[in-house]
Design a protein around this motif. Structure first.
Motif, mmCIF file in Angstrom:
data_model
loop_
_atom_site.group_PDB
_atom_site.id
_atom_site.type_symbol
_atom_site.label_atom_id
_atom_site.label_comp_id
_atom_site.label_asym_id
_atom_site.label_seq_id
_atom_site.Cartn_x
_atom_site.Cartn_y
_atom_site.Cartn_z
ATOM 1 N N ILE A 170 -0.690 -0.570 4.897
ATOM 2 C CA ILE A 170 -1.914 -1.549 4.918
ATOM 3 C C ILE A 170 -1.679 -2.645 3.936
ATOM 4 C CG2 ILE A 170 -4.391 -1.961 5.045
ATOM 5 C CD1 ILE A 170 -4.685 1.063 5.910
ATOM 6 N N PHE A 171 -1.769 -3.901 4.366
ATOM 7 C CA PHE A 171 -1.801 -4.917 3.252
ATOM 8 C C PHE A 171 -2.873 -5.699 3.520
ATOM 9 C CE2 PHE A 171 2.369 -4.137 5.242
ATOM 10 C CZ PHE A 171 3.111 -4.397 3.991
ATOM 11 N N VAL A 172 -3.597 -5.731 2.092
ATOM 12 C CA VAL A 172 -5.106 -6.234 2.001
ATOM 13 C C VAL A 172 -5.118 -7.595 1.291
ATOM 14 C CG1 VAL A 172 -7.442 -5.663 1.136
ATOM 15 C CG2 VAL A 172 -5.940 -3.999 2.141
ATOM 16 N N ASN A 173 -5.673 -8.820 1.848
ATOM 17 C CA ASN A 173 -5.695 -9.951 0.903
ATOM 18 C C ASN A 173 -6.594 -9.791 -0.116
ATOM 19 O OD1 ASN A 173 -7.112 -12.701 0.587
ATOM 20 N ND2 ASN A 173 -5.308 -13.083 2.099
ATOM 21 N N LYS A 174 -5.987 -10.322 -1.276
ATOM 22 C CA LYS A 174 -6.944 -10.202 -2.514
ATOM 23 C C LYS A 174 -8.020 -11.050 -2.491
ATOM 24 C CE LYS A 174 -2.903 -9.360 -5.898
ATOM 25 N NZ LYS A 174 -2.326 -9.931 -6.971
ATOM 26 N N THR A 175 -8.069 -11.965 -1.698
ATOM 27 C CA THR A 175 -9.207 -13.137 -2.011
ATOM 28 C C THR A 175 -10.328 -12.595 -1.078
ATOM 29 O OG1 THR A 175 -7.708 -15.058 -1.655
ATOM 30 C CG2 THR A 175 -10.113 -15.336 -1.030
ATOM 31 N N ASP A 176 -10.400 -12.056 -0.009
ATOM 32 C CA ASP A 176 -11.608 -11.612 0.781
ATOM 33 C C ASP A 176 -11.548 -9.944 1.033
ATOM 34 O OD1 ASP A 176 -9.645 -11.019 2.788
ATOM 35 O OD2 ASP A 176 -10.349 -12.595 4.126
ATOM 36 N N SER A 177 -10.624 -9.308 0.625
ATOM 37 C CA SER A 177 -10.468 -7.930 0.679
ATOM 38 C C SER A 177 -10.325 -7.501 2.211
ATOM 39 C CB SER A 177 -11.570 -7.007 -0.116
ATOM 40 O OG SER A 177 -11.629 -7.534 -1.517
ATOM 41 N N ARG A 178 -10.028 -8.273 3.110
ATOM 42 C CA ARG A 178 -9.790 -7.761 4.290
ATOM 43 C C ARG A 178 -8.361 -7.418 4.572
ATOM 44 N NH1 ARG A 178 -13.028 -12.146 8.382
ATOM 45 N NH2 ARG A 178 -15.335 -11.368 7.256
ATOM 46 N N ILE A 179 -8.101 -6.544 5.529
ATOM 47 C CA ILE A 179 -6.797 -6.074 5.825
ATOM 48 C C ILE A 179 -6.134 -7.196 6.489
ATOM 49 C CG2 ILE A 179 -5.561 -4.643 7.435
ATOM 50 C CD1 ILE A 179 -7.867 -2.481 7.053
ATOM 51 N N GLN A 180 -5.257 -7.752 6.066
ATOM 52 C CA GLN A 180 -4.239 -8.843 6.812
ATOM 53 C C GLN A 180 -3.220 -8.356 7.635
ATOM 54 O OE1 GLN A 180 -4.939 -12.402 5.805
ATOM 55 N NE2 GLN A 180 -6.635 -11.222 5.610
ATOM 56 N N LYS A 181 -2.697 -7.344 7.497
ATOM 57 C CA LYS A 181 -1.682 -6.671 8.144
ATOM 58 C C LYS A 181 -1.539 -5.182 8.219
ATOM 59 C CE LYS A 181 3.516 -7.001 8.354
ATOM 60 N NZ LYS A 181 4.680 -7.813 7.940
ATOM 61 N N VAL A 182 -1.149 -4.395 9.267
ATOM 62 C CA VAL A 182 -0.681 -3.169 9.325
ATOM 63 C C VAL A 182 0.598 -2.903 9.885
ATOM 64 C CG1 VAL A 182 -1.793 -0.859 9.974
ATOM 65 C CG2 VAL A 182 -3.322 -2.631 9.117
ATOM 66 N N GLU A 183 1.480 -1.828 9.456
ATOM 67 C CA GLU A 183 2.664 -1.431 9.716
ATOM 68 C C GLU A 183 2.485 0.040 10.185
ATOM 69 O OE1 GLU A 183 5.631 -2.715 7.204
ATOM 70 O OE2 GLU A 183 5.516 -4.924 7.692
ATOM 71 N N LEU A 184 2.655 0.323 11.470
ATOM 72 C CA LEU A 184 2.746 1.650 11.822
ATOM 73 C C LEU A 184 4.032 2.110 12.109
ATOM 74 C CD1 LEU A 184 0.162 0.215 13.380
ATOM 75 C CD2 LEU A 184 -0.331 2.764 13.363
ATOM 76 N N ILE A 185 4.694 3.031 11.469
ATOM 77 C CA ILE A 185 6.148 3.613 11.648
ATOM 78 C C ILE A 185 5.977 5.022 12.345
ATOM 79 C CG2 ILE A 185 8.349 3.889 10.482
ATOM 80 C CD1 ILE A 185 7.081 1.085 10.412
ATOM 81 N N GLU A 186 6.471 4.883 13.359
ATOM 82 C CA GLU A 186 6.276 6.369 14.173
ATOM 83 C C GLU A 186 7.735 7.056 13.558
ATOM 84 O OE1 GLU A 186 5.728 5.982 18.247
ATOM 85 O OE2 GLU A 186 4.547 4.205 18.200
#
Length: 213
Positions: A170-186
């Motif tokens: 999970i990648f979280v933006n420092k500015t607004d603390s919202r999730i910017q990107k999620v990578e799911l590896i199976e």
């Protein structure tokens, strides 16, 4: 089952284009700060709806699988993930039941009727809210600090979750603390990313949308 796995892989993501090349291991104080920020942002988000484009890389295919659709979320446990292209498919939860519609067939299953569906429900809701996964006992978490974002790597502990994913990043933006990107590896190396657009938060959403076609 393969179709369900394909849908599940795309349900955890709140994504915009974002990339970081290196991350420093977070200190204990930074870890607490990251968790607190994500939790606060999650609690402030009562509803969310958006359009999405999903890109899935399959280990047995050279070409990427691209899908489009809409997503709706409402606290605490309602979600609708609706694919419109290339095929119509709906996966929705109203807090008690899981509803699936493939066009020529419809299925309604109590979310707690099996360990698998229970785990799926927890993962999807936790992924959308962010803090639900980071604070979950079903994962061990590692935190990294980048120039503009935080990276949280989640490794499943619970068997039902380990059977679905090797890890979730999970990648979280420092500015607004919202999730910017999620990578799911199976387990087999398949990877899923989703881009969200036209994002709206805290707009009114009718409960009926989570339990009907």
């Amino acid at each position: 089952m393969r179709k369900i796995m394909f849908v599940i892989s795309g349900m955890l993501l709140c994504v915009t284009t974002f990339a970081q090349s290196s991350y420093q291991t977070a200190t204990e104080a930074q870890q607490k700060e990251i968790i607190d920020k994500i939790t606060a942002a999650s609690q402030a988000m009562k509803t969310m709806n958006c359009d999405f484009t999903q890109v899935k890389e399959l280990s047995f295919m050279d070409d990427k699988v691209v899908s489009e659709g809409k997503m709706f979320y409402k606290q605490p446990n309602k979600i609708r993930w609706e694919y419109t292209k290339p095929k119509a498919y709906v996966f929705a939860m109203d807090g008690k039941n899981v509803f699936m519609d493939a066009g020529n067939s419809q299925t309604t299953v109590p979310a707690k009727s099996s360990k698998m569906f229970s785990s799926i429900s927890d993962i999807i809701i936790g992924g959308v809210s962010g803090s639900g996964l980071i604070n979950s006992p079903d994962f061990t978490a590692q935190f990294g600090v980048g120039a503009n974002d935080y990276r949280v790597t989640l490794v499943p502990v619970k068997k039902e979750v380990k059977d679905l994913f090797d890890k979730i990043q999970i990648f979280v933006n420092k500015t607004d603390s919202r999730i910017q990107k999620v990578e799911l590896i199976e387990k087999g190396g398949d990877k899923t990313e989703i881009q969200l657009k036209n994002l709206q938060t805290n707009a009114a959403i009718n409960d009926e949308i989570f339990s009907r076609k």
